[in-house]
Design an enzyme around this catalytic site. Structure first.
Site, PDB file in Angstrom:
ATOM      1  CG  HIS A 374      -1.930   1.001   1.346  1.00 58.57           C
ATOM      2  ND1 HIS A 374      -1.670   2.316   1.671  1.00 58.57           N
ATOM      3  CD2 HIS A 374      -3.272   0.923   1.176  1.00 58.57           C
ATOM      4  CE1 HIS A 374      -2.809   2.993   1.699  1.00 58.57           C
ATOM      5  NE2 HIS A 374      -3.800   2.170   1.397  1.00 58.57           N
ATOM      6  CG  ASP A 451       0.506  -2.477   6.268  1.00 56.54           C
ATOM      7  OD1 ASP A 451      -0.391  -2.537   7.140  1.00 56.54           O
ATOM      8  OD2 ASP A 451       0.359  -1.876   5.181  1.00 56.54           O
ATOM      9  CE  LYS A 477      -8.494  -0.253   5.666  1.00 57.37           C
ATOM     10  NZ  LYS A 477      -7.202  -0.244   5.030  1.00 57.37           N
ATOM     11  CB  CYS A 615      -3.796   3.604  -1.603  1.00 56.62           C
ATOM     12  SG  CYS A 615      -4.916   5.003  -1.422  1.00 56.62           S
TER      13      CYS A 615
END
Length: 654
Positions: A374, A451, A477, A615
């Protein structure tokens, strides 16, 4: 209701079967698709189903087939399906399961009992024959790879030659007989969602998607659908609930009941249609328990935390630090001191770059990221590299979107100081071999940041087992509030790092000559944080912990298999990212249509997906596209949601 048996043939009357099927299909949830029928007394799927059952019975001149005969194989010479294609009962999307999963375990007597609970059982004149010799399991529409609407429109479908305009290695493997191994298959192509419901030798009513919970029970608060006293209270009588719980070995995971915990999924309409939320990779919806917890904080606990003598400050501090402990347990960290609250994964990565990176990296050092990242895990490192004269290297991926570990090994050197990579790709859904990537980096003397924004809602995470130096994620999320996220960092590493921002809450002593900082986590939480949403994140973690992350992962895996298989049958649809190990992302392009056209068509049917570059422009360009349509799944999604998506795409191309 009784079913008459012809004395000469021993076969059930088709009209009686149709009446029973009418009643069954009309009893499905209100969200179930209701195809048009000129006769309001007749459900359009009932006649085809009744004729299928009669045809199967006629083939063996015996009572209708025993749908518990899980190991029987589909007979090539079976009677033709009036709907076209293989002989199969119609889709049962409204029941939250494919036909294979529902009819595989519910014979006619069970259905009759379910629909007419409390009636006179002596009225049942038909008793199924419970043996494998009683008949064959009809091949499910779900397992055949064709959408229900496609078959109902009279189209034929050849499972061996699915139509597609794009090459797909995974699909080619399936055509060569290399089927994914997902439980024991009861007949060809029943390796998707139906095999998830394998419960051999059990007799229970047909209910929406259900299987045993594997997660350990969590303490209060209780949850609406998991309260055993309320289990299926609106759908199934108490006696049948007990029967179901006994058959499944305890509380059950029911995607339809779970959906009721999310008010926006229950009440919200888009273009007059019930909302189907397939934009979970962008953000997840919030259960009522999270909404209630945040409201309770503002109504009863609202105060700044730490350093106050009054009651509300104590309540707020307790709630905030309790949330920190919940995150610690959720990630498997050693200490709550390793958990830092930030706004989200983006701020978390920037914190590490601007604190540790700025302090320890120097010109000539190298940072490695992957091609899957990302922008949030590219831009902070690129900016730091430009500012300090660092070198940024990239782990390449293959055509399926998998990391090339051999190439990664070539990038590692004594100059490598940091490896930053995603555990799950937000654009492709690829699950990376995180433990191996971390071990290779540590062997080269580098630190590692993972991440986890796309992984924490789909799979269990244990940061100690991973041995990550930092792990970051966003609350929104994982069914929590927006504006809250987490940095996990090894405690010694955090305390050896200068803070990024300065202000109140993060200092022990301040003079005009010297500043002394608190140890972690306070040294990285300058100013008044997002207290209420940290508490809300704690409530979200309670919720998913109650479900069990292993359970969530298992359910979503089969739902992804179900969706992937059906989407691959749509002519001109190319899946972007076909790694064998994927989480719940289904990026695609549809030949002849712009992604905006597809997104708008889905929106007209109340289906929310993401279109654009997500993204993640580098990985999409690596896959040969600039943008994609990205449906993404969560545990509150059902087979019916997938059916609506697939049906809309078929309608669009026609």
């Amino acid at each position: 209701m009784s079913i008459n048996i012809n004395e000469q043939t021993g076969l059930p009357d088709v009209n009686d079967l149709q009446h029973l099927a009418n009643a069954f299909f009309k009893a499905l949830p209100n969200e179930a698709p209701k195809e048009f029928s000129a006769n309001p007394e007749e459900h359009p799927r009932a006649k085809a189903y009744a004729e299928n059952v009669a045809a199967l019975a006629a083939r063996g001149n015996a009572a209708p087939p025993d749908f518990y005969a899980g190991q029987s194989q589909y007979a090539p010479g079976a009677a033709a399906n009036p709907m076209g294609g293989q002989l199969t009962p119609p889709s049962t999307g409204g029941a939250g399961a494919s036909a294979g999963s529902l009819f595989h375990y519910a014979d006619l007597a069970d259905i009759d009992q379910l629909l007419y609970a409390g009636g006179n059982e002596s009225s049942h004149s038909f008793t199924p024959h419970h043996s494998n010799e009683g008949g064959r399991v009809p091949t499910a529409v779900a397992g055949s790879g064709a959408s229900p609407s496609y078959l109902q429109q009279g189209n034929t479908f050849n499972i061996k030659e699915p139509e597609t305009s794009f090459p797909d290695n995974n699909l080619q493997q399936k055509q060569q007989g290399q089927k994914p191994t997902v439980g024991a298959a009861s007949h060809p192509f029943q390796w998707d969602v139906p095999s998830f419901f394998q419960l051999q030798n059990t007799h229970h009513p047909a209910v929406p998607v259900s299987f045993p919970l594997t997660g350990a029970p969590a303490p209060a608060p209780s949850f609406y659908f998991l309260d055993n006293s309320k289990l299926h209270s609106q759908e199934i009588s108490g006696g049948q609930t007990s029967q179901l719980k006994h058959a499944l070995g305890g509380p059950v995971f029911d995607a339809y009941a779970i959906k009721k915990d999310f008010p926006i999924l229950v009440h919200e309409k888009v273009n007059g249609k019930s909302l189907v939320w397939l934009d979970n990779a962008a953000t997840t919806q919030k259960p009522q328990s999270v909404i209630d917890r945040i409201a309770y904080f503002y109504a009863h606990e609202n105060s700044n935390i730490h350093r106050a003598a009054h009651e509300l400050a104590a309540r707020a501090t307790d709630a905030y630090e309790t949330a920190r402990e919940k995150v610690r347990a959720f990630l498997g960290a050693k200490s709550a001191n390793e958990i830092i609250f930030v706004r989200g994964a983006t701020e978390a990565i920037n914190l590490v770059a601007q604190s540790w990176g700025n302090q320890y990296l120097k010109a000539g050092d190298e940072i490695i990221v992957s091609n899957l990242e990302h922008h949030a895990n590219i831009v902070p490192w690129k900016r730091l590299a430009d500012a300090k004269g660092l070198t940024l290297k990239v782990i390449p991926v293959d055509d399926d979107g998998q990391l090339l570990l051999d190439e990664y090994a070539k990038l590692l050197s004594p100059k490598t100081k940091l490896v930053a990579f995603t555990q799950v790709s937000n654009a492709l859904g690829t699950v990376t071999p995180a433990q191996q990537v971390i071990a290779m980096a540590h062997a080269a003397g580098a630190k590692v940041l993972v991440d986890g924004a796309q992984s924490v809602s789909h799979m269990p995470v244990n940061v100690q087992a991973l041995d990550a130096d930092w792990f970051v994620f966003s609350g929104h999320k994982v069914f929590g509030p927006t504006g809250i996220g987490v940095v996990y960092g090894k405690e010694g590493l955090l305390n050896a790092t200068e803070p990024w921002q300065g202000g109140g809450n993060m200092i022990k002593d301040v003079t005009f000559e010297e500043i002394q900082y608190h140890p972690s986590p306070n040294r990285f939480e300058a100013g008044t944080g997002n207290i209420a949403d940290a508490v809300g994140l704690g409530a979200a973690i309670d919720y998913v912990t109650k479900l069990g992350m292993e359970t969530i992962s298992q359910y979503e895996h089969w739902l992804l298999e179900y969706a992937t298989y059906h989407m691959k049958q749509i002519p001109g649809l190319r899946l972007i990212g076909t790694a064998p190990d994927k989480a719940s992302v289904l990026s695609f392009n549809l030949k002849g249509f712009s992604n905006d056209q597809v997104g708008k068509a889905l929106n007209q049917e109340g289906i929310a997906v993401r279109t654009g570059h997500h993204c993640a422009q580098p990985i999409l360009r690596r896959m040969g596209v600039e943008t994609s349509v990205r449906p993404s799944l969560a545990f509150y999604n059902t087979c019916e949601d997938v059916d609506r998506l697939v049906t809309t795409l078929w309608r669009l191309i026609k």
